[in-house]
Scaffold this motif. Structure first.
Motif, PDB file in Angstrom:
ATOM      1  N   ALA A 150     -12.808  41.271  45.710  1.00 34.17           N
ATOM      2  CA  ALA A 150     -12.390  42.612  46.099  1.00 34.17           C
ATOM      3  C   ALA A 150     -12.045  43.497  44.908  1.00 34.17           C
ATOM      4  N   TYR A 151     -11.550  42.914  43.827  1.00 35.07           N
ATOM      5  CA  TYR A 151     -11.083  43.720  42.691  1.00 35.07           C
ATOM      6  C   TYR A 151     -12.264  44.389  41.992  1.00 35.07           C
ATOM      7  N   THR A 152     -12.196  45.709  41.886  1.00 36.64           N
ATOM      8  CA  THR A 152     -13.285  46.477  41.299  1.00 36.64           C
ATOM      9  C   THR A 152     -12.730  47.549  40.369  1.00 36.64           C
ATOM     10  N   GLU A 153     -13.302  47.644  39.189  1.00 39.86           N
ATOM     11  CA  GLU A 153     -13.043  48.768  38.290  1.00 39.86           C
ATOM     12  C   GLU A 153     -14.269  49.667  38.345  1.00 39.86           C
ATOM     13  N   GLU A 154     -14.080  50.857  38.854  1.00 42.88           N
ATOM     14  CA  GLU A 154     -15.196  51.718  39.224  1.00 42.88           C
ATOM     15  C   GLU A 154     -15.207  52.989  38.386  1.00 42.88           C
ATOM     16  N   GLN A 155     -16.357  53.308  37.811  1.00 51.77           N
ATOM     17  CA  GLN A 155     -16.547  54.547  37.081  1.00 51.77           C
ATOM     18  C   GLN A 155     -16.979  55.644  38.053  1.00 51.77           C
ATOM     19  N   LEU A 156     -16.329  56.805  37.955  1.00 52.27           N
ATOM     20  CA  LEU A 156     -16.593  57.902  38.868  1.00 52.27           C
ATOM     21  C   LEU A 156     -17.265  59.055  38.125  1.00 52.27           C
ATOM     22  N   ASP A 157     -17.780  59.990  38.898  1.00 49.92           N
ATOM     23  CA  ASP A 157     -18.385  61.185  38.303  1.00 49.92           C
ATOM     24  C   ASP A 157     -17.338  61.946  37.496  1.00 49.92           C
ATOM     25  N   GLY A 158     -17.778  62.551  36.406  1.00 50.82           N
ATOM     26  CA  GLY A 158     -16.869  63.328  35.588  1.00 50.82           C
ATOM     27  C   GLY A 158     -16.105  62.517  34.574  1.00 50.82           C
ATOM     28  N   GLY A 159     -16.470  61.234  34.428  1.00 51.40           N
ATOM     29  CA  GLY A 159     -15.816  60.397  33.438  1.00 51.40           C
ATOM     30  C   GLY A 159     -14.533  59.749  33.902  1.00 51.40           C
ATOM     31  N   ASP A 160     -14.115  60.005  35.138  1.00 54.74           N
ATOM     32  CA  ASP A 160     -12.906  59.387  35.674  1.00 54.74           C
ATOM     33  C   ASP A 160     -13.206  57.952  36.106  1.00 54.74           C
ATOM     34  N   SER A 161     -12.178  57.185  36.368  1.00 52.98           N
ATOM     35  CA  SER A 161     -12.345  55.805  36.832  1.00 52.98           C
ATOM     36  C   SER A 161     -11.205  55.469  37.781  1.00 52.98           C
ATOM     37  N   ARG A 162     -11.391  54.389  38.514  1.00 50.43           N
ATOM     38  CA  ARG A 162     -10.329  53.925  39.401  1.00 50.43           C
ATOM     39  C   ARG A 162     -10.403  52.416  39.550  1.00 50.43           C
ATOM     40  N   VAL A 163      -9.265  51.832  39.866  1.00 47.56           N
ATOM     41  CA  VAL A 163      -9.189  50.430  40.272  1.00 47.56           C
ATOM     42  C   VAL A 163      -9.061  50.417  41.784  1.00 47.56           C
ATOM     43  N   VAL A 164      -9.960  49.699  42.455  1.00 47.32           N
ATOM     44  CA  VAL A 164      -9.928  49.639  43.913  1.00 47.32           C
ATOM     45  C   VAL A 164     -10.031  48.190  44.354  1.00 47.32           C
ATOM     46  N   LEU A 165      -9.236  47.831  45.333  1.00 46.05           N
ATOM     47  CA  LEU A 165      -9.258  46.495  45.912  1.00 46.05           C
ATOM     48  C   LEU A 165     -10.000  46.595  47.237  1.00 46.05           C
ATOM     49  N   ARG A 166     -11.273  46.180  47.231  1.00 40.65           N
ATOM     50  CA  ARG A 166     -12.127  46.325  48.409  1.00 40.65           C
ATOM     51  C   ARG A 166     -11.909  45.168  49.390  1.00 40.65           C
ATOM     52  N   LEU A 167     -10.698  45.082  49.894  1.00 42.26           N
ATOM     53  CA  LEU A 167     -10.365  44.042  50.862  1.00 42.26           C
ATOM     54  C   LEU A 167     -11.009  44.347  52.212  1.00 42.26           C
ATOM     55  N   PRO A 168     -11.480  43.331  52.927  1.00 41.59           N
ATOM     56  CA  PRO A 168     -11.839  43.569  54.322  1.00 41.59           C
ATOM     57  C   PRO A 168     -10.649  44.205  55.036  1.00 41.59           C
ATOM     58  N   ALA A 169     -10.905  45.228  55.830  1.00 42.14           N
ATOM     59  CA  ALA A 169      -9.805  45.986  56.427  1.00 42.14           C
ATOM     60  C   ALA A 169      -8.862  45.105  57.236  1.00 42.14           C
ATOM     61  N   ALA A 170      -9.410  44.072  57.886  1.00 41.37           N
ATOM     62  CA  ALA A 170      -8.562  43.182  58.675  1.00 41.37           C
ATOM     63  C   ALA A 170      -7.577  42.410  57.809  1.00 41.37           C
TER      64      ALA A 170
END
Length: 260
Positions: free
Chosen positions: A133-153
């Protein structure tokens, strides 16, 4: 010697499923398919799972396989499925001196049941879910985020309710939404910092929905719902929020993916 991974095997969830002698291989294959379907239903990629059938069997088994997940450090076992014959109950019967037999009304026979066992590592499953689930994601405009893509349940927090600003009645409306949802879902209220920073905080803990109360809410009773994975936003009626969260976060949706 894989210390951290090896330390993740002390907590187990086990089930022993009793079957008629001679049917154990049918049930062993049934449980193989059922358990693999469960793992793949989590949505971390079918190709990241595989079976590893044992060539060398324990003396009590006539079939054994592992469900392996492709961790960042390679395929490793997260669950074992074993056909244990009558070793367990047979030995209980032998050493206790008490008959442990089941009378089968379909065959009119009594027998010591055979056992098909599934054993999943709780700690290993946690490690698997977190590493997937752990993801370091590059976004448009040079920004980034850390997102935990857990199954919603599985996400510990289902929704965050955010007033856009701390005035104009927005906090009060947001609190009413919290009070409406909190009896069925674990939700949080957050009014600190900019809404963008609040989004990032919820991304990092895996919250599927951010529900923002803004100036339009008082006019038409709608809020902005931001979806964690896609970051897409939509306007939703307040009265529709409960059904939306329930549909996305319930185990019903997860179980439907099993197709069994």
């Amino acid at each position: 010697r894989q210390f951290i991974f090896r330390m993740r095997e002390f907590e187990q969830m086990e089930m022993q499923f009793f079957v008629r002698p001679g049917t154990e291989m049918e049930w062993w294959n049934e449980w193989k398919n059922t358990r693999m379907a469960w793992h793949r239903a989590l949505g971390f990629g079918d190709d990241n799972y595989r079976f590893h059938d044992h060539d060398k069997l324990a003396h009590y088994a006539n079939a054994a396989t592992d469900v392996e997940y492709n961790f960042p450090f390679g395929f490793k076992e997260v669950e074992g499925i074993h056909s244990r014959t009558d070793f367990d109950l047979g030995n209980h019967q032998k050493f206790s001196g008490k008959k442990i037999q089941y009378f089968d009304p379909e065959t009119g026979e009594s027998y010591v049941p055979y056992v098909v066992e599934t054993s999943i590592g709780v700690d290993r499953m946690f490690l698997q879910v977190m590493s997937a689930a752990y993801t370091e994601e590059q976004l448009d405009g040079g920004d980034s985020r850390v997102v935990l893509r857990l199954p919603a349940a599985l996400a510990p927090v289902k929704a965050a309710i955010l007033p856009l600003v701390k005035k104009d009645g927005m906090p009060e409306i947001a609190q009413k939404i919290v009070d409406e949802l909190k009896y069925d879902f674990n939700v949080v209220y957050d009014e600190k910092d900019s809404v963008g920073k609040r989004y990032r905080r919820q991304d990092a803990v895996g919250t599927p929905f951010c529900i923002t109360v803004d100036g339009q809410t008082a006019e038409d009773g709608t809020v902005t719902v931001r979806h964690r994975d896609s970051m897409e936003q939509e306007r939703v009626k307040i009265e529709a929020l409960h059904a939306m969260v329930e549909e996305e976060c319930s185990y019903r949706k997860l179980f439907k993916k099993l197709n069994l």
